[in-house]
Design a protein around this motif. Sequence first.
Motif, PDB file in Angstrom:
ATOM      1  N   GLY A  78       0.812  -1.212   0.000  1.00 27.58           N
ATOM      2  CA  GLY A  78       0.000   0.000   0.000  1.00 27.58           C
ATOM      3  C   GLY A  78       0.841   1.255   0.000  1.00 27.58           C
ATOM      4  N   GLY A  79       0.350   2.281  -0.672  1.00 24.31           N
ATOM      5  CA  GLY A  79       1.033   3.565  -0.659  1.00 24.31           C
ATOM      6  C   GLY A  79       0.883   4.253   0.688  1.00 24.31           C
ATOM      7  N   GLN A  80       1.821   5.095   1.017  1.00 28.71           N
ATOM      8  CA  GLN A  80       1.810   5.799   2.296  1.00 28.71           C
ATOM      9  C   GLN A  80       1.652   7.306   2.143  1.00 28.71           C
ATOM     10  N   THR A  81       1.695   7.780   0.914  1.00 27.39           N
ATOM     11  CA  THR A  81       1.728   9.223   0.685  1.00 27.39           C
ATOM     12  C   THR A  81       0.462   9.707  -0.001  1.00 27.39           C
ATOM     13  N   ARG A  82      -0.141  10.727   0.570  1.00 25.06           N
ATOM     14  CA  ARG A  82      -1.258  11.424  -0.073  1.00 25.06           C
ATOM     15  C   ARG A  82      -0.652  12.364  -1.103  1.00 25.06           C
ATOM     16  N   LYS A  83      -1.012  12.191  -2.354  1.00 24.37           N
ATOM     17  CA  LYS A  83      -0.330  12.895  -3.437  1.00 24.37           C
ATOM     18  C   LYS A  83      -1.284  13.868  -4.126  1.00 24.37           C
ATOM     19  N   LEU A  84      -0.770  15.031  -4.489  1.00 25.44           N
ATOM     20  CA  LEU A  84      -1.520  15.995  -5.288  1.00 25.44           C
ATOM     21  C   LEU A  84      -0.825  16.174  -6.631  1.00 25.44           C
ATOM     22  N   ILE A  85      -1.627  16.238  -7.675  1.00 28.42           N
ATOM     23  CA  ILE A  85      -1.138  16.388  -9.047  1.00 28.42           C
ATOM     24  C   ILE A  85      -1.647  17.719  -9.594  1.00 28.42           C
ATOM     25  N   GLN A  86      -0.799  18.458 -10.270  1.00 26.82           N
ATOM     26  CA  GLN A  86      -1.192  19.747 -10.844  1.00 26.82           C
ATOM     27  C   GLN A  86      -1.309  19.632 -12.358  1.00 26.82           C
ATOM     28  N   ILE A  87      -2.476  20.010 -12.910  1.00 28.69           N
ATOM     29  CA  ILE A  87      -2.659  20.131 -14.354  1.00 28.69           C
ATOM     30  C   ILE A  87      -3.357  21.461 -14.615  1.00 28.69           C
ATOM     31  N   LYS A  88      -2.668  22.341 -15.336  1.00 30.24           N
ATOM     32  CA  LYS A  88      -3.144  23.718 -15.529  1.00 30.24           C
ATOM     33  C   LYS A  88      -3.365  24.321 -14.140  1.00 30.24           C
ATOM     34  N   SER A  89      -4.516  24.948 -13.898  1.00 23.18           N
ATOM     35  CA  SER A  89      -4.733  25.555 -12.584  1.00 23.18           C
ATOM     36  C   SER A  89      -5.389  24.600 -11.598  1.00 23.18           C
ATOM     37  N   PHE A  90      -5.648  23.373 -12.009  1.00 27.40           N
ATOM     38  CA  PHE A  90      -6.361  22.423 -11.172  1.00 27.40           C
ATOM     39  C   PHE A  90      -5.403  21.598 -10.305  1.00 27.40           C
ATOM     40  N   ARG A  91      -5.705  21.577  -9.012  1.00 25.14           N
ATOM     41  CA  ARG A  91      -5.010  20.720  -8.068  1.00 25.14           C
ATOM     42  C   ARG A  91      -5.834  19.436  -7.934  1.00 25.14           C
ATOM     43  N   ILE A  92      -5.213  18.304  -8.198  1.00 29.53           N
ATOM     44  CA  ILE A  92      -5.948  17.049  -8.332  1.00 29.53           C
ATOM     45  C   ILE A  92      -5.517  16.057  -7.262  1.00 29.53           C
ATOM     46  N   LEU A  93      -6.506  15.438  -6.600  1.00 29.97           N
ATOM     47  CA  LEU A  93      -6.249  14.351  -5.664  1.00 29.97           C
ATOM     48  C   LEU A  93      -6.557  13.032  -6.374  1.00 29.97           C
TER      49      LEU A  93
END
Length: 259
Positions: free
Chosen positions: A125-140
Motif C-alpha cells: 500500500g502507498g503511504q503518501t497522499r499525493k496531489l497532481i497539478q494540471i493547468k490551474s487544477f489541483r488534483i487528488l
Amino acid sequence: MTDNLCIALVQCELVWEQPAENRKHLLHLLDDLASETDLVVFPEMFATGFSMQVEKCAEAMDGESVQWMKRLAADRRLVVAGSLMIREHGNFFNRFIFVYPEGKMEYYDKRHLFSMGEEHLHFTGGQTRKLIQIKSFRILPQVCYDLRFPVFSRNRQDYDLLINTANWPAPRRGAWKTLLKARAIENQSYVVGINRIGRDANGINYVGDTCFVDPKGKVMVAAEDKKEQIITAKLSKDSLERFRNNFRVLPDADDFQLT
C-alpha cells in the motif's frame, strides 16, 4: 480568466492479463478523441484487469505500458493517466500514473488495498497522499477502494478535483454512485469516476457508471451502462471558486492529522 480543464474518461472492456491487447484496443478507442482534451484517464489496471498475478503481470516503470503512455502523451499533446501493476524494489504497487506531454511523470500508489479480494497479500500500500497539478487544477488521485474512506479524501483546501480510477463491480454500483456524490459534496470539489465494463476472469461483472460530478453533487455527464465509450467534460475553475466563496464550508472543517 482561470483555466478550464477538458477531461476525457475511457470506459472500456479489459482483456484479462493481456497488456498488448489492451493497449491496442485503447488506441483504437482514442481515434475520435477531441483535440482540445487536456487529460485522458483509463480504468484501474488498464493493462491487465484486476489481477493478483503480480509475478506474471507486473511491469517496471520503464516497461512497455509506461513507455506506451509516454508516446501517447507526446503524440497527442495531453496528459495520460491510469493505474498499472508496477514492480519496484522487490515490491508491487497498484500505481496511478500521470504522464505529461514533455515526458514528466507523477504517480500515486493505492493506499487502501482491497483485502476482501486479497489485494493486500500481493501489493504494497502507498503511504503518501499525493496531489497532481494540471493547468490551474489541483488534483487528488485515488484508486477504487480509496473512495470508501472519507478521512483520506478530506479536502484540506488543497485540491479542486478528485479522480478515482476503478474496477468497481456491478453488485456495488449503488455505493459507487453514492460515494462519488458524497465526496463531491463534502469536499466542495469536482469528482471524476472512471470504471470498466465487461466480465473478468474471476467472473466479476462491471457495468461502468463512469461519470463527472460537480461540487454540489450533481452528475454532469455519465456514460451509458455496459457500453464502451469516451465521455468528456470541461471543468471550470472559475465556477468552482465562485461556489466556494459563496458557500464557505471548507474553512469550517475540523482539523486532523492523518498518520
